[in-house]
Design a protein around this motif. Structure first.
Motif, PDB file in Angstrom:
ATOM      1  N   GLN A   1      -2.251   8.795  -6.074  1.00  0.00           N
ATOM      2  CA  GLN A   1      -2.059   9.091  -7.490  1.00  0.00           C
ATOM      3  C   GLN A   1      -2.035   7.826  -8.350  1.00  0.00           C
ATOM      4  OE1 GLN A   1       1.415  11.644  -7.681  1.00  0.00           O
ATOM      5  NE2 GLN A   1       0.508  13.112  -6.271  1.00  0.00           N
ATOM      6  N   GLU A   2      -1.280   6.810  -7.945  1.00  0.00           N
ATOM      7  CA  GLU A   2      -1.161   5.602  -8.764  1.00  0.00           C
ATOM      8  C   GLU A   2      -2.369   4.677  -8.629  1.00  0.00           C
ATOM      9  OE1 GLU A   2       2.451   3.367  -8.253  1.00  0.00           O
ATOM     10  OE2 GLU A   2       3.664   5.185  -8.277  1.00  0.00           O
ATOM     11  N   GLN A   3      -2.863   4.506  -7.387  1.00  0.00           N
ATOM     12  CA  GLN A   3      -3.887   3.489  -7.142  1.00  0.00           C
ATOM     13  C   GLN A   3      -5.281   4.060  -6.914  1.00  0.00           C
ATOM     14  OE1 GLN A   3      -2.264   1.065  -3.956  1.00  0.00           O
ATOM     15  NE2 GLN A   3      -0.767   0.134  -5.311  1.00  0.00           N
ATOM     16  N   GLY A   4      -5.408   5.367  -6.839  1.00  0.00           N
ATOM     17  CA  GLY A   4      -6.720   5.977  -6.696  1.00  0.00           C
ATOM     18  C   GLY A   4      -7.365   5.831  -5.325  1.00  0.00           C
ATOM     19  N   VAL A   5      -6.565   5.613  -4.296  1.00  0.00           N
ATOM     20  CA  VAL A   5      -7.086   5.480  -2.935  1.00  0.00           C
ATOM     21  C   VAL A   5      -7.432   6.866  -2.397  1.00  0.00           C
ATOM     22  CG1 VAL A   5      -6.505   4.761  -0.571  1.00  0.00           C
ATOM     23  CG2 VAL A   5      -5.766   3.367  -2.522  1.00  0.00           C
ATOM     24  N   ASP A   6      -8.562   6.971  -1.739  1.00  0.00           N
ATOM     25  CA  ASP A   6      -9.000   8.224  -1.137  1.00  0.00           C
ATOM     26  C   ASP A   6      -8.035   8.628  -0.025  1.00  0.00           C
ATOM     27  OD1 ASP A   6     -10.495   9.964   0.819  1.00  0.00           O
ATOM     28  OD2 ASP A   6     -12.048   9.746  -0.715  1.00  0.00           O
ATOM     29  N   ALA A   7      -7.680   9.899   0.036  1.00  0.00           N
ATOM     30  CA  ALA A   7      -6.732  10.402   1.049  1.00  0.00           C
ATOM     31  C   ALA A   7      -7.204  10.099   2.461  1.00  0.00           C
ATOM     32  CB  ALA A   7      -6.529  11.907   0.871  1.00  0.00           C
ATOM     33  N   GLU A   8      -8.518  10.154   2.696  1.00  0.00           N
ATOM     34  CA  GLU A   8      -9.031   9.897   4.046  1.00  0.00           C
ATOM     35  C   GLU A   8      -8.854   8.443   4.469  1.00  0.00           C
ATOM     36  OE1 GLU A   8     -13.029  11.350   4.318  1.00  0.00           O
ATOM     37  OE2 GLU A   8     -12.410  13.422   3.968  1.00  0.00           O
ATOM     38  N   LEU A   9      -8.824   7.527   3.507  1.00  0.00           N
ATOM     39  CA  LEU A   9      -8.564   6.124   3.842  1.00  0.00           C
ATOM     40  C   LEU A   9      -7.094   5.915   4.179  1.00  0.00           C
ATOM     41  CD1 LEU A   9     -10.678   4.204   1.178  1.00  0.00           C
ATOM     42  CD2 LEU A   9     -11.167   4.470   3.611  1.00  0.00           C
ATOM     43  N   ASP A  10      -6.221   6.558   3.427  1.00  0.00           N
ATOM     44  CA  ASP A  10      -4.790   6.415   3.668  1.00  0.00           C
ATOM     45  C   ASP A  10      -4.378   7.128   4.953  1.00  0.00           C
ATOM     46  OD1 ASP A  10      -2.053   5.974   3.484  1.00  0.00           O
ATOM     47  OD2 ASP A  10      -1.752   7.511   1.972  1.00  0.00           O
ATOM     48  N   PHE A  11      -4.741   8.392   5.060  1.00  0.00           N
ATOM     49  CA  PHE A  11      -4.369   9.183   6.236  1.00  0.00           C
ATOM     50  C   PHE A  11      -5.525   9.159   7.221  1.00  0.00           C
ATOM     51  CE2 PHE A  11      -1.677  10.796   2.778  1.00  0.00           C
ATOM     52  CZ  PHE A  11      -0.442  10.497   3.344  1.00  0.00           C
ATOM     53  N   ASP A  12      -5.561   8.066   7.989  1.00  0.00           N
ATOM     54  CA  ASP A  12      -6.682   7.738   8.865  1.00  0.00           C
ATOM     55  C   ASP A  12      -6.540   8.265  10.290  1.00  0.00           C
ATOM     56  OD1 ASP A  12      -4.613   6.120   9.689  1.00  0.00           O
ATOM     57  OD2 ASP A  12      -5.588   4.239   9.155  1.00  0.00           O
ATOM     58  N   GLY A  13      -5.511   9.089  10.545  1.00  0.00           N
ATOM     59  CA  GLY A  13      -5.312   9.643  11.880  1.00  0.00           C
ATOM     60  C   GLY A  13      -4.584   8.719  12.838  1.00  0.00           C
ATOM     61  N   LEU A  14      -4.142   7.561  12.354  1.00  0.00           N
ATOM     62  CA  LEU A  14      -3.476   6.588  13.231  1.00  0.00           C
ATOM     63  C   LEU A  14      -1.953   6.657  13.164  1.00  0.00           C
ATOM     64  CD1 LEU A  14      -5.814   3.516  12.612  1.00  0.00           C
ATOM     65  CD2 LEU A  14      -5.829   5.107  14.555  1.00  0.00           C
ATOM     66  N   ASP A  15      -1.398   7.413  12.228  1.00  0.00           N
ATOM     67  CA  ASP A  15       0.067   7.477  12.098  1.00  0.00           C
ATOM     68  C   ASP A  15       0.749   7.862  13.407  1.00  0.00           C
ATOM     69  OD1 ASP A  15      -0.007   6.705   9.449  1.00  0.00           O
ATOM     70  OD2 ASP A  15       0.446   8.699   8.654  1.00  0.00           O
ATOM     71  N   GLU A  16       0.129   8.749  14.163  1.00  0.00           N
ATOM     72  CA  GLU A  16       0.752   9.252  15.399  1.00  0.00           C
ATOM     73  C   GLU A  16       0.956   8.145  16.435  1.00  0.00           C
ATOM     74  OE1 GLU A  16      -2.002  10.686  13.919  1.00  0.00           O
ATOM     75  OE2 GLU A  16      -0.830  12.276  12.956  1.00  0.00           O
ATOM     76  N   THR A  17       0.186   7.049  16.339  1.00  0.00           N
ATOM     77  CA  THR A  17       0.307   5.961  17.307  1.00  0.00           C
ATOM     78  C   THR A  17       1.104   4.781  16.754  1.00  0.00           C
ATOM     79  OG1 THR A  17      -1.756   4.923  16.603  1.00  0.00           O
ATOM     80  CG2 THR A  17      -1.902   6.602  18.342  1.00  0.00           C
ATOM     81  N   CYS A  18       1.662   4.936  15.558  1.00  0.00           N
ATOM     82  CA  CYS A  18       2.373   3.848  14.884  1.00  0.00           C
ATOM     83  C   CYS A  18       3.869   4.130  14.807  1.00  0.00           C
ATOM     84  CB  CYS A  18       1.843   3.698  13.458  1.00  0.00           C
ATOM     85  SG  CYS A  18       0.106   3.282  13.339  1.00  0.00           S
ATOM     86  N   ASP A  19       4.632   3.066  14.574  1.00  0.00           N
ATOM     87  CA  ASP A  19       6.023   3.227  14.171  1.00  0.00           C
ATOM     88  C   ASP A  19       6.019   3.355  12.658  1.00  0.00           C
ATOM     89  OD1 ASP A  19       7.384   3.056  16.646  1.00  0.00           O
ATOM     90  OD2 ASP A  19       7.249   0.871  16.613  1.00  0.00           O
ATOM     91  N   LEU A  20       6.543   4.462  12.159  1.00  0.00           N
ATOM     92  CA  LEU A  20       6.619   4.711  10.720  1.00  0.00           C
ATOM     93  C   LEU A  20       8.058   4.496  10.278  1.00  0.00           C
ATOM     94  CD1 LEU A  20       4.521   8.007  10.622  1.00  0.00           C
ATOM     95  CD2 LEU A  20       3.728   5.692  10.164  1.00  0.00           C
ATOM     96  N   LEU A  21       8.249   3.590   9.337  1.00  0.00           N
ATOM     97  CA  LEU A  21       9.582   3.309   8.822  1.00  0.00           C
ATOM     98  C   LEU A  21       9.748   3.987   7.469  1.00  0.00           C
ATOM     99  CD1 LEU A  21       9.057   1.054  10.939  1.00  0.00           C
ATOM    100  CD2 LEU A  21      10.533  -0.383   9.583  1.00  0.00           C
ATOM    101  N   ILE A  22      10.967   4.409   7.204  1.00  0.00           N
ATOM    102  CA  ILE A  22      11.278   5.028   5.919  1.00  0.00           C
ATOM    103  C   ILE A  22      12.540   4.386   5.347  1.00  0.00           C
ATOM    104  CG2 ILE A  22      12.596   6.958   6.916  1.00  0.00           C
ATOM    105  CD1 ILE A  22      11.065   8.627   4.586  1.00  0.00           C
ATOM    106  N   ALA A  23      12.515   4.184   4.042  1.00  0.00           N
ATOM    107  CA  ALA A  23      13.678   3.635   3.339  1.00  0.00           C
ATOM    108  C   ALA A  23      14.281   4.730   2.476  1.00  0.00           C
ATOM    109  CB  ALA A  23      13.268   2.456   2.458  1.00  0.00           C
ATOM    110  N   SER A  24      15.600   4.771   2.480  1.00  0.00           N
ATOM    111  CA  SER A  24      16.289   5.728   1.617  1.00  0.00           C
ATOM    112  C   SER A  24      17.386   5.003   0.852  1.00  0.00           C
ATOM    113  CB  SER A  24      16.876   6.888   2.429  1.00  0.00           C
ATOM    114  OG  SER A  24      17.825   6.413   3.356  1.00  0.00           O
ATOM    115  N   LEU A  25      17.673   5.533  -0.322  1.00  0.00           N
ATOM    116  CA  LEU A  25      18.738   5.022  -1.166  1.00  0.00           C
ATOM    117  C   LEU A  25      19.617   6.202  -1.520  1.00  0.00           C
ATOM    118  CD1 LEU A  25      20.111   2.886  -2.947  1.00  0.00           C
ATOM    119  CD2 LEU A  25      18.493   3.510  -4.749  1.00  0.00           C
ATOM    120  N   ASN A  26      20.871   6.141  -1.082  1.00  0.00           N
ATOM    121  CA  ASN A  26      21.822   7.226  -1.349  1.00  0.00           C
ATOM    122  C   ASN A  26      21.249   8.590  -0.955  1.00  0.00           C
ATOM    123  OD1 ASN A  26      23.595   5.288  -2.401  1.00  0.00           O
ATOM    124  ND2 ASN A  26      22.678   5.466  -4.419  1.00  0.00           N
ATOM    125  N   GLY A  27      20.541   8.610   0.184  1.00  0.00           N
ATOM    126  CA  GLY A  27      20.015   9.852   0.728  1.00  0.00           C
ATOM    127  C   GLY A  27      18.652  10.269   0.200  1.00  0.00           C
TER     128      GLY A  27
END
Length: 147
Positions: free
Chosen positions: A28-54
């Motif tokens: 939405q902000e940068q106009g990157v194509d979804a297929e470039l972002d979601f390249d099918g490699l997430d399943e083999t990566c460590d995905l980190l998430i940050a939260s602030l007050n839940g």
């Protein structure tokens, strides 16, 4: 900012939040194509998430390139949470995780405007500016001090 927590995402709720953060920032902000972002490699990566007050506010992923090298990518922080060190905290945690796995070198393709953040973390530019997904990037490297 108060309680920022960065962890490896494990629950379906956390994984869904990562997708939403990346859709918001990259597509939405940068106009990157979804297929470039979601390249099918997430399943083999460590995905980190940050939260602030839940509330989930940022993410990054670590992709192993081989036994001694990793690429940290897909760093995204929601607009309303930027400027408070969340991206730096995500990157620092990703570096710690990589080092704990015996990784000796980390590479990134940093968006040009955010190079100073990565330089603060010890990354050095490696080559010229190039376009990736229509956005100016610089390849950067950091050698880790693994005992």
């Amino acid at each position: 900012m108060s309680q920022i927590i960065v962890k490896i995402a494990t629950s379906s709720n956390e994984l869904a939040a990562i997708q939403e953060i990346r859709k918001t920032v990259f597509q939405q902000e940068q106009g990157v194509d979804a297929e470039l972002d979601f390249d099918g490699l997430d399943e083999t990566c460590d995905l980190l998430i940050a939260s602030l007050n839940g509330e989930f506010i940022g993410t990054v992923r670590i992709r192993m390139l081989n036994a001694k090298m990793a690429k940290i990518e897909r760093l995204a922080v929601l607009k309303q949470s930027r400027g408070h060190g969340i991206g730096k905290k995500l990157m620092a945690e990703a570096l710690e995780i990589a080092e704990s796995k015996g990784i000796l070198e980390v590479v990134i393709h940093a968006q040009e405007y955010i190079m100073p953040l990565h330089q603060q973390l010890g990354f050095e530019a490696d080559g010229d500016v190039f376009a990736e997904a229509g956005i100016r990037h610089v390849k950067m490297r950091k050698v880790l001090s693994v005992e």
